[in-house]
Design an enzyme around this catalytic site. Structure first.
Site, mmCIF file in Angstrom:
data_model
loop_
_atom_site.group_PDB
_atom_site.id
_atom_site.type_symbol
_atom_site.label_atom_id
_atom_site.label_comp_id
_atom_site.label_asym_id
_atom_site.label_seq_id
_atom_site.Cartn_x
_atom_site.Cartn_y
_atom_site.Cartn_z
ATOM 1 N N SER A 132 91.350 81.217 126.167
ATOM 2 C CA SER A 132 90.755 82.039 126.437
ATOM 3 C C SER A 132 90.649 80.950 127.873
ATOM 4 C CB SER A 132 88.740 82.194 126.442
ATOM 5 O OG SER A 132 88.515 82.464 127.350
ATOM 6 N N TYR A 145 81.275 76.040 124.542
ATOM 7 C CA TYR A 145 82.179 76.420 124.263
ATOM 8 C C TYR A 145 83.805 76.756 125.084
ATOM 9 C CZ TYR A 145 84.576 81.619 124.576
ATOM 10 O OH TYR A 145 85.101 82.532 125.162
#
Length: 239
Positions: A132, A145
């Site tokens: 990501s 995260y």
């Protein structure tokens, strides 16, 4: 025709990857926790789809499932490690973070090890990791995260170095995705440059087929990546 295993295939990016790869005539081995959705996806794709219900945090079961799919498809050419979760709002902070780390880090690492060992013995193949843009960021609101995406990025870099030291043609492709419309992001706030999942996955498939080491999806996120890499820590601390 290639044989491709995709984890986390019941929704979002994983589901769309399955559809687009099958549309190109590839066999797709699909795993996910929701059996009903897997069966629906298999019905949509047809005979090119092979499905297994799996919680990737069950490592022993995962190895059995991966091997079953490989046997059914007659081999594996690409493994897409897509399974992952975001913040879990309904759990207490530590329980939510420990579960996220278990899925995004430990299960990812286990899948990467399995695929690498298989491709080393086979003589080649491709491991695709769903990282990501968060792998380049630091965020006190989502420490676990963003850390999990840093882990994926660094881990894949290590395995890319490792691949150069074995007698097998193994490609390690990291996908650094920006905001994409999926079930995981539908309630997120402050998103920008948001891409439809179909467009994002088309770019992913194209980049994976070219065996790139890094993919920014959509492509415009590469611009932000250049900027982010220049930001010193003291600025992150103020954001």
């Amino acid at each position: 025709m290639r044989s491709i295993i995709i984890t986390g295939a019941t929704s979002g990016i994983g589901r769309e990857l399955a559809i687009q790869y099958a549309a190109k005539g590839n066999k797709v081995g699909l795993t996910g926790r929701r059996t009903e959705r897997l069966e629906e996806l298999k019905a949509e794709i047809g005979e090119l789809a092979y499905v297994r219900t799996l919680d990737v945090t069950d490592h022993e079961r995962a190895e059995v499932v991966y091997q079953e799919l490989i046997d059914e498809m007659g081999g594996m050419d690409v493994m897409v490690l897509n399974a992952g979760i975001g913040r879990i709002q309904m759990l207490p902070p530590w329980r939510a973070e420990s579960k996220l780390i278990e899925v995004n880090c430990l299960a990812f690492a286990h899948g990467c090890h399995f695929a690498f060992d298989y491709f080393r013995d086979k003589g080649g193949g491709q491991i695709v990791g769903m990282s990501s843009m968060a792998s380049l960021l630091y965020n006190h609101r989502a420490a676990a995260y963003t850390a999990s995406k840093h882990f994926i990025s660094v881990y894949m870099t290590g395995f890319r170095q490792k691949a150069r030291r074995v007698e097998a043609d193994i490609t390690i492709t990291e996908i650094r995705a920006g905001y994409i419309w999926t079930e995981m992001t539908e309630r997120a706030k402050g998103m920008f440059w948001v891409a439809p999942v179909e467009k994002a996955v088309r770019q992913m498939v194209k980049g994976v087929d070219k065996k790139k080491n890094y993919l920014y999806v959509t492509k415009r996120w590469r611009i932000l990546a250049w900027i982010v890499k220049c930001i010193p820590e003291w600025i992150w601390n103020r954001i």
